[in-house]
Design a protein around this motif. Structure first.
Motif, PDB file in Angstrom:
ATOM      1  N   ARG A  38       0.403  -8.406   7.381  1.00 28.26           N
ATOM      2  CA  ARG A  38      -0.108  -8.398   6.002  1.00 28.26           C
ATOM      3  C   ARG A  38       0.156  -7.039   5.355  1.00 28.26           C
ATOM      4  O   ARG A  38       0.580  -6.959   4.197  1.00 28.26           O
ATOM      5  N   THR A  39      -0.072  -5.974   6.126  1.00 23.54           N
ATOM      6  CA  THR A  39       0.169  -4.627   5.610  1.00 23.54           C
ATOM      7  C   THR A  39       1.647  -4.431   5.286  1.00 23.54           C
ATOM      8  O   THR A  39       1.989  -3.899   4.220  1.00 23.54           O
ATOM      9  N   LEU A  40       2.533  -4.857   6.179  1.00 25.20           N
ATOM     10  CA  LEU A  40       3.963  -4.707   5.937  1.00 25.20           C
ATOM     11  C   LEU A  40       4.417  -5.502   4.715  1.00 25.20           C
ATOM     12  O   LEU A  40       5.238  -5.032   3.927  1.00 25.20           O
ATOM     13  N   CYS A  41       3.875  -6.705   4.547  1.00 22.21           N
ATOM     14  CA  CYS A  41       4.202  -7.500   3.352  1.00 22.21           C
ATOM     15  C   CYS A  41       3.704  -6.813   2.087  1.00 22.21           C
ATOM     16  O   CYS A  41       4.386  -6.834   1.051  1.00 22.21           O
ATOM     17  N   SER A  42       2.525  -6.214   2.161  1.00 22.55           N
ATOM     18  CA  SER A  42       1.986  -5.498   0.995  1.00 22.55           C
ATOM     19  C   SER A  42       2.838  -4.294   0.650  1.00 22.55           C
ATOM     20  O   SER A  42       3.104  -4.025  -0.522  1.00 22.55           O
ATOM     21  N   ILE A  43       3.279  -3.565   1.666  1.00 18.40           N
ATOM     22  CA  ILE A  43       4.159  -2.419   1.437  1.00 18.40           C
ATOM     23  C   ILE A  43       5.445  -2.887   0.765  1.00 18.40           C
ATOM     24  O   ILE A  43       5.976  -2.214  -0.114  1.00 18.40           O
ATOM     25  N   GLY A  44       5.940  -4.063   1.170  1.00 20.16           N
ATOM     26  CA  GLY A  44       7.178  -4.608   0.602  1.00 20.16           C
ATOM     27  C   GLY A  44       7.027  -5.201  -0.784  1.00 20.16           C
ATOM     28  O   GLY A  44       7.995  -5.663  -1.368  1.00 20.16           O
ATOM     29  N   GLY A  45       5.808  -5.226  -1.324  1.00 22.29           N
ATOM     30  CA  GLY A  45       5.605  -5.704  -2.686  1.00 22.29           C
ATOM     31  C   GLY A  45       5.149  -7.144  -2.818  1.00 22.29           C
ATOM     32  O   GLY A  45       5.213  -7.717  -3.903  1.00 22.29           O
ATOM     33  N   ALA A  46       4.668  -7.745  -1.742  1.00 23.07           N
ATOM     34  CA  ALA A  46       4.233  -9.140  -1.807  1.00 23.07           C
ATOM     35  C   ALA A  46       3.008  -9.330  -2.696  1.00 23.07           C
ATOM     36  O   ALA A  46       2.738 -10.446  -3.135  1.00 23.07           O
ATOM     37  N   GLY A  47       2.290  -8.255  -2.990  1.00 24.83           N
ATOM     38  CA  GLY A  47       1.129  -8.340  -3.874  1.00 24.83           C
ATOM     39  C   GLY A  47       1.485  -8.798  -5.285  1.00 24.83           C
ATOM     40  O   GLY A  47       0.632  -9.291  -6.021  1.00 24.83           O
ATOM     41  N   TYR A  49       3.246 -11.308  -5.889  1.00 25.82           N
ATOM     42  CA  TYR A  49       3.394 -12.755  -5.834  1.00 25.82           C
ATOM     43  C   TYR A  49       2.174 -13.496  -5.304  1.00 25.82           C
ATOM     44  O   TYR A  49       2.030 -14.680  -5.554  1.00 25.82           O
ATOM     45  N   ALA A  50       1.320 -12.805  -4.548  1.00 33.01           N
ATOM     46  CA  ALA A  50       0.145 -13.466  -3.957  1.00 33.01           C
ATOM     47  C   ALA A  50      -1.015 -12.485  -3.888  1.00 33.01           C
ATOM     48  O   ALA A  50      -0.853 -11.346  -3.434  1.00 33.01           O
ATOM     49  N   ASP A  51      -2.176 -12.936  -4.348  1.00 31.92           N
ATOM     50  CA  ASP A  51      -3.359 -12.071  -4.351  1.00 31.92           C
ATOM     51  C   ASP A  51      -3.776 -11.643  -2.950  1.00 31.92           C
ATOM     52  O   ASP A  51      -4.394 -10.597  -2.784  1.00 31.92           O
ATOM     53  N   PHE A  52      -3.451 -12.451  -1.944  1.00 29.52           N
ATOM     54  CA  PHE A  52      -3.814 -12.113  -0.566  1.00 29.52           C
ATOM     55  C   PHE A  52      -3.257 -10.752  -0.152  1.00 29.52           C
ATOM     56  O   PHE A  52      -3.848 -10.039   0.647  1.00 29.52           O
ATOM     57  N   PHE A  53      -2.112 -10.389  -0.716  1.00 28.34           N
ATOM     58  CA  PHE A  53      -1.468  -9.130  -0.347  1.00 28.34           C
ATOM     59  C   PHE A  53      -1.850  -7.973  -1.258  1.00 28.34           C
ATOM     60  O   PHE A  53      -1.330  -6.877  -1.109  1.00 28.34           O
ATOM     61  N   LYS A  54      -2.757  -8.211  -2.200  1.00 28.71           N
ATOM     62  CA  LYS A  54      -3.235  -7.137  -3.082  1.00 28.71           C
ATOM     63  C   LYS A  54      -4.445  -6.478  -2.442  1.00 28.71           C
ATOM     64  O   LYS A  54      -5.569  -6.958  -2.556  1.00 28.71           O
ATOM     65  N   PHE A  55      -4.205  -5.415  -1.731  1.00 31.59           N
ATOM     66  CA  PHE A  55      -5.280  -4.634  -1.124  1.00 31.59           C
ATOM     67  C   PHE A  55      -4.756  -3.231  -0.861  1.00 31.59           C
ATOM     68  O   PHE A  55      -3.564  -2.963  -0.979  1.00 31.59           O
ATOM     69  N   ASP A  56      -5.637  -2.336  -0.499  1.00 32.94           N
ATOM     70  CA  ASP A  56      -5.251  -0.951  -0.247  1.00 32.94           C
ATOM     71  C   ASP A  56      -4.617  -0.850   1.133  1.00 32.94           C
ATOM     72  O   ASP A  56      -5.284  -0.582   2.128  1.00 32.94           O
ATOM     73  N   TRP A  57      -3.304  -1.056   1.189  1.00 31.29           N
ATOM     74  CA  TRP A  57      -2.611  -1.039   2.471  1.00 31.29           C
ATOM     75  C   TRP A  57      -2.598   0.346   3.093  1.00 31.29           C
ATOM     76  O   TRP A  57      -2.475   0.485   4.308  1.00 31.29           O
ATOM     77  N   LYS A  58      -2.756   1.376   2.272  1.00 31.40           N
ATOM     78  CA  LYS A  58      -2.751   2.743   2.814  1.00 31.40           C
ATOM     79  C   LYS A  58      -3.934   2.982   3.746  1.00 31.40           C
ATOM     80  O   LYS A  58      -3.859   3.800   4.654  1.00 31.40           O
ATOM     81  N   ALA A  59      -5.013   2.239   3.537  1.00 34.02           N
ATOM     82  CA  ALA A  59      -6.168   2.356   4.429  1.00 34.02           C
ATOM     83  C   ALA A  59      -5.878   1.742   5.795  1.00 34.02           C
ATOM     84  O   ALA A  59      -6.598   2.003   6.763  1.00 34.02           O
ATOM     85  N   GLN A  60      -4.819   0.930   5.884  1.00 29.92           N
ATOM     86  CA  GLN A  60      -4.449   0.276   7.144  1.00 29.92           C
ATOM     87  C   GLN A  60      -3.240   0.919   7.821  1.00 29.92           C
ATOM     88  O   GLN A  60      -2.742   0.390   8.812  1.00 29.92           O
ATOM     89  N   ARG A  61      -2.796   2.053   7.302  1.00 32.11           N
ATOM     90  CA  ARG A  61      -1.612   2.699   7.890  1.00 32.11           C
ATOM     91  C   ARG A  61      -1.785   2.995   9.371  1.00 32.11           C
ATOM     92  O   ARG A  61      -0.843   2.886  10.147  1.00 32.11           O
TER      93      ARG A  61
END
Length: 188
Positions: A38-47, A49-61
């Motif tokens: 999920r974090t990798l998809c968010s980094i790649g910009g999936a947010g 296209y889908a709300d599931f990937f809209k989160f603070d991925w930096k907190a999961q680094r």
């Protein structure tokens, strides 16, 4: 002096996993591979296209270290800690696999009948990958985590949903092994 390479026994690996879980618990973190995806998809910009990937991925680094560790650990295990011998399988398992068309069962961790490029780029190979990928993705999302997250982290934190999920994983694995896999890989 000859070094004999064997898998680490449970009494070494179990306490190591426990130690890692205690560290994660102490720092208020949880473990799971699907959260890394999920974090990798968010980094790649999936947010976008889908709300599931809209989160603070930096907190999961910090959790991306798990992916790096899995890659490096697998490389080290195969190239430096493995003696190249066959995987110890029971004769019954070898016979069952041979009836499904798997030759030299145990000679490799990944059977070429599934993972070789010539097997992947067939209608059957692509169908299996696409359907399995969808089912794993759907199941992970529906269960709120993956097998490693629920079985290692969730159970160690005594979470009832993780117990239910792990029981479901085992039931699904048994169904796949005993009913679906023989249908997919019948010997021709």
């Amino acid at each position: 002096m000859e070094i004999i390479l064997q898998p680490w026994p449970w009494y070494v690996t179990g306490p190591l996993i426990t130690f890692v879980m205690l560290l994660l618990f102490y720092f208020g973190k949880s473990f799971g591979m699907s959260s890394n995806l999920r974090t990798l998809c968010s980094i790649g910009g999936a947010g976008k296209y889908a709300d599931f990937f809209k989160f603070d991925w930096k907190a999961q680094r910090w959790n991306l270290v798990v992916v790096l560790g899995a890659i490096l650990g697998g490389f080290i295990a195969v190239n430096f800690l493995s003696d190249g011998s066959n995987i110890a399988l029971s004769p019954e398992t070898i016979n069952d696999l041979e009836t499904m068309g798997f030759h030299n069962a145990g000679a490799a961790i990944l059977p070429p009948e599934i993972y070789d490029w010539s097997a992947v780029f067939t209608v059957k190979g692509m169908s299996v990958l696409i359907i399995a990928g969808f089912l794993v993705g759907f199941g992970t999302r529906y269960a709120g985590g993956c097998t490693s997250g629920h079985a290692i982290s969730g159970l160690s934190n005594l979470q009832k949903p993780s117990l239910v999920a792990v029981i479901g994983f085992f039931i699904g694995g048994l169904i796949m092994t005993h009913f679906i896999l023989p249908l997919i890989f019948k010997a021709s």
